[in-house]
Design a protein around this motif. Structure first.
Motif, PDB file in Angstrom:
ATOM      1  N   TYR A 251    -102.997 -23.658 -32.976  1.00  0.00           N
ATOM      2  CA  TYR A 251    -102.118 -23.364 -34.098  1.00  0.00           C
ATOM      3  C   TYR A 251    -101.223 -22.156 -33.824  1.00  0.00           C
ATOM      4  CZ  TYR A 251    -105.083 -26.611 -36.658  1.00  0.00           C
ATOM      5  OH  TYR A 251    -105.759 -27.733 -37.071  1.00  0.00           O
ATOM      6  N   VAL A 252    -101.188 -21.706 -32.573  1.00  0.00           N
ATOM      7  CA  VAL A 252    -100.421 -20.530 -32.174  1.00  0.00           C
ATOM      8  C   VAL A 252     -99.186 -20.952 -31.391  1.00  0.00           C
ATOM      9  CG1 VAL A 252    -100.445 -18.422 -30.774  1.00  0.00           C
ATOM     10  CG2 VAL A 252    -102.459 -19.036 -32.126  1.00  0.00           C
ATOM     11  N   VAL A 253     -98.068 -20.288 -31.676  1.00  0.00           N
ATOM     12  CA  VAL A 253     -96.853 -20.445 -30.867  1.00  0.00           C
ATOM     13  C   VAL A 253     -96.555 -19.092 -30.231  1.00  0.00           C
ATOM     14  CG1 VAL A 253     -94.420 -21.078 -30.812  1.00  0.00           C
ATOM     15  CG2 VAL A 253     -95.947 -22.147 -32.492  1.00  0.00           C
ATOM     16  N   ARG A 254     -96.496 -19.060 -28.919  1.00  0.00           N
ATOM     17  CA  ARG A 254     -96.118 -17.842 -28.205  1.00  0.00           C
ATOM     18  C   ARG A 254     -94.604 -17.851 -27.989  1.00  0.00           C
ATOM     19  NH1 ARG A 254    -100.202 -14.676 -29.285  1.00  0.00           N
ATOM     20  NH2 ARG A 254    -102.196 -15.408 -28.468  1.00  0.00           N
ATOM     21  N   GLY A 255     -93.926 -16.883 -28.581  1.00  0.00           N
ATOM     22  CA  GLY A 255     -92.467 -16.867 -28.507  1.00  0.00           C
ATOM     23  C   GLY A 255     -91.943 -16.800 -27.092  1.00  0.00           C
ATOM     24  N   ALA A 256     -92.667 -16.094 -26.217  1.00  0.00           N
ATOM     25  CA  ALA A 256     -92.211 -15.952 -24.832  1.00  0.00           C
ATOM     26  C   ALA A 256     -92.444 -17.216 -24.021  1.00  0.00           C
ATOM     27  CB  ALA A 256     -92.927 -14.769 -24.170  1.00  0.00           C
ATOM     28  N   GLN A 257     -93.237 -18.156 -24.557  1.00  0.00           N
ATOM     29  CA  GLN A 257     -93.561 -19.363 -23.812  1.00  0.00           C
ATOM     30  C   GLN A 257     -93.021 -20.634 -24.458  1.00  0.00           C
ATOM     31  OE1 GLN A 257     -97.842 -19.193 -23.566  1.00  0.00           O
ATOM     32  NE2 GLN A 257     -97.852 -17.305 -22.384  1.00  0.00           N
ATOM     33  N   ALA A 258     -92.565 -20.566 -25.703  1.00  0.00           N
ATOM     34  CA  ALA A 258     -92.037 -21.757 -26.361  1.00  0.00           C
ATOM     35  C   ALA A 258     -90.794 -22.247 -25.623  1.00  0.00           C
ATOM     36  CB  ALA A 258     -91.695 -21.448 -27.820  1.00  0.00           C
TER      37      ALA A 258
ATOM     38  N   VAL B 121     -96.635 -26.615 -32.516  1.00  0.00           N
ATOM     39  CA  VAL B 121     -97.618 -26.946 -33.541  1.00  0.00           C
ATOM     40  C   VAL B 121     -96.977 -27.989 -34.450  1.00  0.00           C
ATOM     41  CG1 VAL B 121     -99.050 -26.088 -35.432  1.00  0.00           C
ATOM     42  CG2 VAL B 121     -98.614 -24.631 -33.437  1.00  0.00           C
ATOM     43  N   PRO B 122     -97.642 -29.093 -34.751  1.00  0.00           N
ATOM     44  CA  PRO B 122     -97.044 -30.104 -35.625  1.00  0.00           C
ATOM     45  C   PRO B 122     -96.824 -29.569 -37.037  1.00  0.00           C
ATOM     46  CG  PRO B 122     -98.892 -31.027 -34.387  1.00  0.00           C
ATOM     47  CD  PRO B 122     -98.943 -29.545 -34.180  1.00  0.00           C
ATOM     48  N   SER B 123     -95.698 -29.933 -37.630  1.00  0.00           N
ATOM     49  CA  SER B 123     -95.388 -29.500 -38.983  1.00  0.00           C
ATOM     50  C   SER B 123     -96.268 -30.228 -39.994  1.00  0.00           C
ATOM     51  CB  SER B 123     -93.905 -29.729 -39.298  1.00  0.00           C
ATOM     52  OG  SER B 123     -93.503 -31.019 -38.903  1.00  0.00           O
TER      53      SER B 123
ATOM     54  N   ALA C 255     -78.721 -23.293 -28.469  1.00  0.00           N
ATOM     55  CA  ALA C 255     -80.084 -23.473 -27.969  1.00  0.00           C
ATOM     56  C   ALA C 255     -81.042 -23.525 -29.143  1.00  0.00           C
ATOM     57  CB  ALA C 255     -80.469 -22.347 -27.026  1.00  0.00           C
ATOM     58  N   THR C 256     -82.018 -24.418 -29.062  1.00  0.00           N
ATOM     59  CA  THR C 256     -83.054 -24.512 -30.074  1.00  0.00           C
ATOM     60  C   THR C 256     -84.405 -24.256 -29.419  1.00  0.00           C
ATOM     61  OG1 THR C 256     -83.227 -26.911 -29.752  1.00  0.00           O
ATOM     62  CG2 THR C 256     -81.764 -26.126 -31.504  1.00  0.00           C
ATOM     63  N   GLN C 257     -85.293 -23.648 -30.185  1.00  0.00           N
ATOM     64  CA  GLN C 257     -86.624 -23.316 -29.702  1.00  0.00           C
ATOM     65  C   GLN C 257     -87.629 -23.827 -30.726  1.00  0.00           C
ATOM     66  OE1 GLN C 257     -87.178 -19.109 -29.009  1.00  0.00           O
ATOM     67  NE2 GLN C 257     -88.677 -19.469 -27.405  1.00  0.00           N
ATOM     68  N   PRO C 258     -88.282 -24.968 -30.444  1.00  0.00           N
ATOM     69  CA  PRO C 258     -89.180 -25.561 -31.428  1.00  0.00           C
ATOM     70  C   PRO C 258     -90.457 -24.749 -31.581  1.00  0.00           C
ATOM     71  CG  PRO C 258     -89.280 -26.788 -29.378  1.00  0.00           C
ATOM     72  CD  PRO C 258     -88.200 -25.771 -29.205  1.00  0.00           C
ATOM     73  N   TYR C 259     -90.847 -24.504 -32.823  1.00  0.00           N
ATOM     74  CA  TYR C 259     -92.109 -23.828 -33.122  1.00  0.00           C
ATOM     75  C   TYR C 259     -93.035 -24.793 -33.855  1.00  0.00           C
ATOM     76  CZ  TYR C 259     -91.241 -18.912 -31.793  1.00  0.00           C
ATOM     77  OH  TYR C 259     -91.053 -17.746 -31.098  1.00  0.00           O
ATOM     78  N   VAL C 260     -92.715 -25.055 -35.119  1.00  0.00           N
ATOM     79  CA  VAL C 260     -93.533 -25.934 -35.958  1.00  0.00           C
ATOM     80  C   VAL C 260     -92.664 -27.126 -36.336  1.00  0.00           C
ATOM     81  CG1 VAL C 260     -94.971 -26.102 -38.031  1.00  0.00           C
ATOM     82  CG2 VAL C 260     -94.790 -23.921 -36.804  1.00  0.00           C
ATOM     83  N   LEU C 261     -92.821 -28.212 -35.589  1.00  0.00           N
ATOM     84  CA  LEU C 261     -92.000 -29.408 -35.731  1.00  0.00           C
ATOM     85  C   LEU C 261     -92.853 -30.619 -35.354  1.00  0.00           C
ATOM     86  CD1 LEU C 261     -88.705 -28.154 -34.077  1.00  0.00           C
ATOM     87  CD2 LEU C 261     -88.839 -29.076 -36.396  1.00  0.00           C
TER      88      LEU C 261
ATOM     89  N   GLY D 170     -92.367 -12.264 -32.005  1.00  0.00           N
ATOM     90  CA  GLY D 170     -91.909 -13.610 -31.696  1.00  0.00           C
ATOM     91  C   GLY D 170     -92.982 -14.658 -31.747  1.00  0.00           C
ATOM     92  N   ASP D 171     -94.253 -14.253 -31.880  1.00  0.00           N
ATOM     93  CA  ASP D 171     -95.350 -15.216 -31.971  1.00  0.00           C
ATOM     94  C   ASP D 171     -95.505 -15.706 -33.407  1.00  0.00           C
ATOM     95  OD1 ASP D 171     -95.833 -14.742 -29.310  1.00  0.00           O
ATOM     96  OD2 ASP D 171     -97.632 -13.531 -29.632  1.00  0.00           O
ATOM     97  N   ALA D 172     -96.046 -16.911 -33.560  1.00  0.00           N
ATOM     98  CA  ALA D 172     -96.301 -17.491 -34.880  1.00  0.00           C
ATOM     99  C   ALA D 172     -97.690 -18.094 -34.899  1.00  0.00           C
ATOM    100  CB  ALA D 172     -95.262 -18.564 -35.212  1.00  0.00           C
ATOM    101  N   LEU D 173     -98.255 -18.152 -36.105  1.00  0.00           N
ATOM    102  CA  LEU D 173     -99.549 -18.784 -36.325  1.00  0.00           C
ATOM    103  C   LEU D 173     -99.474 -19.602 -37.607  1.00  0.00           C
ATOM    104  CD1 LEU D 173    -102.659 -19.137 -35.847  1.00  0.00           C
ATOM    105  CD2 LEU D 173    -102.958 -17.078 -37.246  1.00  0.00           C
ATOM    106  N   VAL D 174     -99.933 -20.857 -37.534  1.00  0.00           N
ATOM    107  CA  VAL D 174    -100.061 -21.699 -38.716  1.00  0.00           C
ATOM    108  C   VAL D 174    -101.505 -21.624 -39.194  1.00  0.00           C
ATOM    109  CG1 VAL D 174     -99.860 -24.024 -39.660  1.00  0.00           C
ATOM    110  CG2 VAL D 174     -98.245 -23.250 -37.904  1.00  0.00           C
TER     111      VAL D 174
END
Length: 310
Positions: A180-187, A215-217, A201-207, A112-116
């Motif tokens: 540049y990290v998004v933690r899925g459990a904390q977003a 993290v800004p898109s 429900a929406t969960q913003p990651y890179v927007l 569930g984590d992401a990295l840009v």
């Protein structure tokens, strides 16, 4: 858009996980080096692979999408891309190393984590085990983004050190990398009541930051959608493409043009690419909450995109 029936258009827009194969020869620079072994499953375009002739992939516009598989004790050598790249972890534990003038800072990512990875940011990654990694890789350009290797065993460079202690979180380089990290459990998760009575429900990651993006898109955006049982979205028509990949549950996607309509069911790791101008809606056809990642082909999507029928 070509003159196809909605049913034909929908079939041509779906990539099904069970109809694909893992390509263990996707990255020519890894040939002959078992420590670099990893497999790619292409959905949209070819990403970092030169295999542009794969007829099972969908045509990219603003981003590519593929899955990557890596066994424990394997690594990807340090390299750069000319365009940003997003890693989104499905399963396993990935350790990404950012190169700061020859010194490496590790970033650990879980499910569930992401990295840009910004353009030209030198990075490598490895699997410290004990589970295999499956990750969704997205590159912000339709053409193949071939890696420019900073280190590689073909140059006599050694492998990274596996199972290292975690870096000091107060290190300024660690602080920079984690922006540049998004933690899925904390977003954050935002619930919306739609005009049709359903909830979404929406969960913003890179927007964009003003839309709550962790993290800004840069060139494209990424978020998650959560649809409760029996929930159905509004009907949307965007001026950019959007790719949905199902993570949990069973989702029905419907294409319509006001006269014809066609729908199909998607399961885990199935993907649908909705082109710009295509009218669609989503429905949770399973039991429990359905979860989808949504990659949007713009850095500035409309703020009311999910609550305003298009």
């Amino acid at each position: 858009m070509t003159d196809l029936s909605q049913a034909d258009r929908l079939v041509a827009s779906v990539g099904r996980h069970i109809e694909k194969i893992w390509d263990w020869d996707a990255f020519p620079a890894s040939r002959g080096y078992p420590e670099l072994a990893r497999a790619q499953m292409r959905y949209i375009g070819s990403g970092g692979s030169p295999k542009t002739g794969d007829e099972t992939t969908l045509v990219p516009k603003h981003f590519t999408t593929s899955l990557l598989y890596q066994d424990p004790d394997r690594y990807a050598a340090v390299h750069t891309h000319e365009i940003e790249e997003i890693f989104l972890i499905h399963s396993g534990r990935m350790v990404v190393s950012w190169d700061f003038d020859g010194e490496f800072v590790d970033i650990v990512l879980g499910p569930g984590d992401a990295l840009v990875n910004p353009a030209e940011r030198a990075h490598g990654f490895r699997n410290d085990g004990p589970e295999p990694i499956v990750a969704q890789f997205m590159v912000g350009h339709p053409k193949p983004m071939m890696p420019n290797y900073r280190s590689h065993p073909s140059k006599g460079d050694g492998a990274p050190e596996f199972r290292q202690p975690l870096p000091d979180p107060a290190d300024p380089r660690v602080v920079e990398a984690h922006q540049y990290v998004v933690r899925g459990a904390q977003a954050p998760i935002h619930w919306h009541t739609l005009d049709n009575g359903s909830e979404l429900a929406t969960q913003p990651y890179v927007l964009p930051a003003e839309q709550g993006g962790v993290v800004p898109s840069i060139r494209f955006s990424l978020e998650f959608l959560h649809l409760p049982e029996r929930a159905e979205t509004l009907t949307y028509t965007f001026d950019h493409e959007v790719a949905f990949m199902v993570w949990e549950g069973q989702v029905a996607v419907e294409f319509t043009d006001g006269e014809q309509a066609a729908s199909t069911l998607l399961g885990a790791r199935d993907l649908v690419l909705v082109e710009a101008g295509q009218t669609f809606r989503l429905r949770n056809s399973g039991a429990g909450v359905a979860k989808l990642s949504a990659a949007l082909g713009t850095a500035t999507p409309a703020a009311d995109r999910w609550t305003n029928a298009g």
